[in-house]
Design an enzyme around this catalytic site. Sequence first.
Site, PDB file in Angstrom:
ATOM      1  N   ARG A  65      -9.013  -1.362   5.796  1.00  0.00           N
ATOM      2  CA  ARG A  65      -9.125  -2.419   6.150  1.00  0.00           C
ATOM      3  C   ARG A  65      -7.837  -3.275   6.403  1.00  0.00           C
ATOM      4  O   ARG A  65      -6.865  -3.013   5.438  1.00  0.00           O
ATOM      5  CB  ARG A  65     -10.007  -3.273   5.573  1.00  0.00           C
ATOM      6  CG  ARG A  65      -9.680  -3.863   3.944  1.00  0.00           C
ATOM      7  CD  ARG A  65      -9.259  -5.397   4.136  1.00  0.00           C
ATOM      8  NE  ARG A  65      -8.521  -5.756   2.929  1.00  0.00           N
ATOM      9  CZ  ARG A  65      -7.315  -5.524   2.548  1.00  0.00           C
ATOM     10  NH1 ARG A  65      -6.426  -4.981   3.243  1.00  0.00           N
ATOM     11  NH2 ARG A  65      -7.095  -6.167   1.278  1.00  0.00           N
ATOM     12  N   HIS A  92      -6.671 -14.195  -0.093  1.00  0.00           N
ATOM     13  CA  HIS A  92      -7.115 -14.732  -1.622  1.00  0.00           C
ATOM     14  C   HIS A  92      -7.998 -15.950  -1.441  1.00  0.00           C
ATOM     15  O   HIS A  92      -8.001 -16.886  -2.103  1.00  0.00           O
ATOM     16  CB  HIS A  92      -6.028 -15.255  -2.453  1.00  0.00           C
ATOM     17  CG  HIS A  92      -5.466 -14.044  -2.983  1.00  0.00           C
ATOM     18  ND1 HIS A  92      -6.013 -13.238  -4.445  1.00  0.00           N
ATOM     19  CD2 HIS A  92      -4.220 -13.302  -2.656  1.00  0.00           C
ATOM     20  CE1 HIS A  92      -5.219 -12.400  -4.329  1.00  0.00           C
ATOM     21  NE2 HIS A  92      -4.478 -12.244  -3.770  1.00  0.00           N
ATOM     22  N   ASP A 121     -11.450 -15.333  -0.589  1.00  0.00           N
ATOM     23  CA  ASP A 121     -12.921 -14.772  -0.516  1.00  0.00           C
ATOM     24  C   ASP A 121     -13.558 -15.008  -2.052  1.00  0.00           C
ATOM     25  O   ASP A 121     -14.680 -15.149  -2.040  1.00  0.00           O
ATOM     26  CB  ASP A 121     -12.985 -13.107  -0.071  1.00  0.00           C
ATOM     27  CG  ASP A 121     -11.898 -12.249  -1.041  1.00  0.00           C
ATOM     28  OD1 ASP A 121     -10.911 -12.771  -1.418  1.00  0.00           O
ATOM     29  OD2 ASP A 121     -12.235 -11.016  -1.159  1.00  0.00           O
ATOM     30  N   GLY A 179      -2.152   2.480  -2.333  1.00  0.00           N
ATOM     31  CA  GLY A 179      -1.028   1.477  -2.518  1.00  0.00           C
ATOM     32  C   GLY A 179      -0.585   0.843  -1.296  1.00  0.00           C
ATOM     33  O   GLY A 179       0.233   0.187  -1.192  1.00  0.00           O
ATOM     34  N   GLY A 223      -2.105  -1.307   0.710  1.00  0.00           N
ATOM     35  CA  GLY A 223      -2.829  -2.585   1.272  1.00  0.00           C
ATOM     36  C   GLY A 223      -3.865  -2.429   2.120  1.00  0.00           C
ATOM     37  O   GLY A 223      -4.366  -3.619   2.449  1.00  0.00           O
ATOM     38  N   SER A 227      -6.549  -0.845   1.172  1.00  0.00           N
ATOM     39  CA  SER A 227      -7.963  -0.930   0.539  1.00  0.00           C
ATOM     40  C   SER A 227      -8.509   0.314   0.617  1.00  0.00           C
ATOM     41  O   SER A 227      -9.730   0.554   1.030  1.00  0.00           O
ATOM     42  CB  SER A 227      -8.751  -2.138   0.731  1.00  0.00           C
ATOM     43  OG  SER A 227      -9.587  -2.401  -0.253  1.00  0.00           O
ATOM     44  N   SER A 228      -7.748   1.429  -0.046  1.00  0.00           N
ATOM     45  CA  SER A 228      -8.310   2.738  -0.326  1.00  0.00           C
ATOM     46  C   SER A 228      -9.510   2.502  -1.245  1.00  0.00           C
ATOM     47  O   SER A 228     -10.548   3.429  -1.049  1.00  0.00           O
ATOM     48  CB  SER A 228      -7.441   3.847  -0.677  1.00  0.00           C
ATOM     49  OG  SER A 228      -6.810   3.290  -1.734  1.00  0.00           O
ATOM     50  N   ASP A 265     -12.674  -7.298   1.395  1.00  0.00           N
ATOM     51  CA  ASP A 265     -12.083  -5.644   1.539  1.00  0.00           C
ATOM     52  C   ASP A 265     -13.426  -4.834   1.926  1.00  0.00           C
ATOM     53  O   ASP A 265     -13.466  -3.932   2.789  1.00  0.00           O
ATOM     54  CB  ASP A 265     -11.457  -5.025   0.194  1.00  0.00           C
ATOM     55  CG  ASP A 265     -10.273  -5.834  -0.035  1.00  0.00           C
ATOM     56  OD1 ASP A 265      -9.938  -6.570   0.712  1.00  0.00           O
ATOM     57  OD2 ASP A 265      -9.506  -5.445  -1.032  1.00  0.00           O
ATOM     58  N   TYR A 310      -2.811 -10.349 -10.250  1.00  0.00           N
ATOM     59  CA  TYR A 310      -3.816 -10.677  -9.429  1.00  0.00           C
ATOM     60  C   TYR A 310      -5.018 -11.713 -10.156  1.00  0.00           C
ATOM     61  O   TYR A 310      -5.363 -12.924  -9.581  1.00  0.00           O
ATOM     62  CB  TYR A 310      -4.783  -9.481  -9.173  1.00  0.00           C
ATOM     63  CG  TYR A 310      -3.718  -8.471  -8.329  1.00  0.00           C
ATOM     64  CD1 TYR A 310      -2.955  -8.798  -7.300  1.00  0.00           C
ATOM     65  CD2 TYR A 310      -3.909  -7.154  -8.737  1.00  0.00           C
ATOM     66  CE1 TYR A 310      -2.111  -8.063  -6.578  1.00  0.00           C
ATOM     67  CE2 TYR A 310      -3.262  -6.204  -7.786  1.00  0.00           C
ATOM     68  CZ  TYR A 310      -2.408  -6.572  -6.887  1.00  0.00           C
ATOM     69  OH  TYR A 310      -1.438  -5.481  -6.159  1.00  0.00           O
TER      70      TYR A 310
END
Length: 425
Positions: free
Chosen positions: A58, A65, A67, A155, A157, A159-160, A206, A258
């Site tokens: 995605r 930040h 959600d 890595g 971004g 969102s694996s 995500d 985070y």
Amino acid sequence: MMEQNNLERRLKQGGLDEALRRLYPDVTRARARCEGVLAGFRQSFGGGAEALFSAPGRTELGGNHTDHQRGRVLAAGVDLDILAAAAPNHSGVIRIQSEGYPLLTVDLREARPRLEEANTSAALVRGVAARMVQLGCPMGDGGLDAFLTSTVPGGSGLSSSAAFEVLVGAMLNQLYWDGSCTPVELAQIGQYAENVYFGKPCGLMDQTASAVGGVVAIDFADPARPVVEEISLDLAAAGYALCIIDSGAGHADLTAEYASITQELAAVCRLFGKEVLRQLPEEELMAALPRVRAQAGDRAVLRALHVYAENRRAAEEARALREGDFDRFLRLVGESGDSSALYLQNVVPTGQTAKQELLFTIALARQLLAGEGAVRVHGGGFGGTAQAFVPLDRLEAFRKGMEAVLGEGSCHVVTIRPAGGVQIG
């Protein structure tokens, strides 16, 4: 040669081409990739797979930040995905062979979170399966075998992890629950697994973007029933390409960074007896600034101000796309990036001076764009990636310029895919 099963024959004869065409720009290449995972399944498990599944990475288009504060976001599924060949094994065990990795085995008879599995793929598998059983999935002695291959760079971004959660949920949903879960429910299951089993306090964006696909505006005011609106967007028709740029900085060791965002926002909310900023009117915060600064700190206040403004921006970005005003959308993307860097402060890890890869990447992209398009931090931030909307007539020069400095393959040109986590055949 081993006899082909029905799924393998359908794929070979073009019977899955229509489904593949919906997901991938190159059907011939997609068919060959499916043949590869089916062969990988046979080699790994000694028989033929019964189904093919895909879940996309995605991209976050807006709402950085927000959600986890029950805010608004704009996100999209992309054409990079995790592809799986799978079959039930009725052993009570999930076995996943990811291409290039050791076999992952999870015994479903142990449903509780396991401390030693925190921050591992096993935790995500166990969490997704356990949550589905809690919700009524009749898994019984269920289990499955799956062979996976991924084009979602780790890595990146993109969102694996969310794609993996959605994929596992989609396989169990179709193979054991007749597709009873909606895409949003699959997203919530994935978030539960990541929060409770994996140990990362993520929001729901995500997973929702990966599960639903396409461009979606999401309002998380009620996290149990998020409002998801699909929005049409043809980037090529607008004259732009979407690039995800790897800054070269990893984010594997940044969980504390985070978490500091949610912790500081929670500290602000506690002063008013609230849980998240969506419950706290901005006017109340502004009226109590001296007290909030003294008790929660200036960075916490700045981060809260970012969330309020970013919620408004995400809604405005969605409106701009609905109205076909892409120039306005790009201006809002730029404002979002500035707010993330200045107020949310998720571009440079705390205390870093010599190593500021992500901020440098954003600066380099702005130089190459020369006032056109837009660039911003992508996703969680601190390490990882930037996102750029690049005019098509600048795309090749932009890509070459980024990769000349950051390395070959650092600039990923992605397209938006119209479907989320799905069974292909």
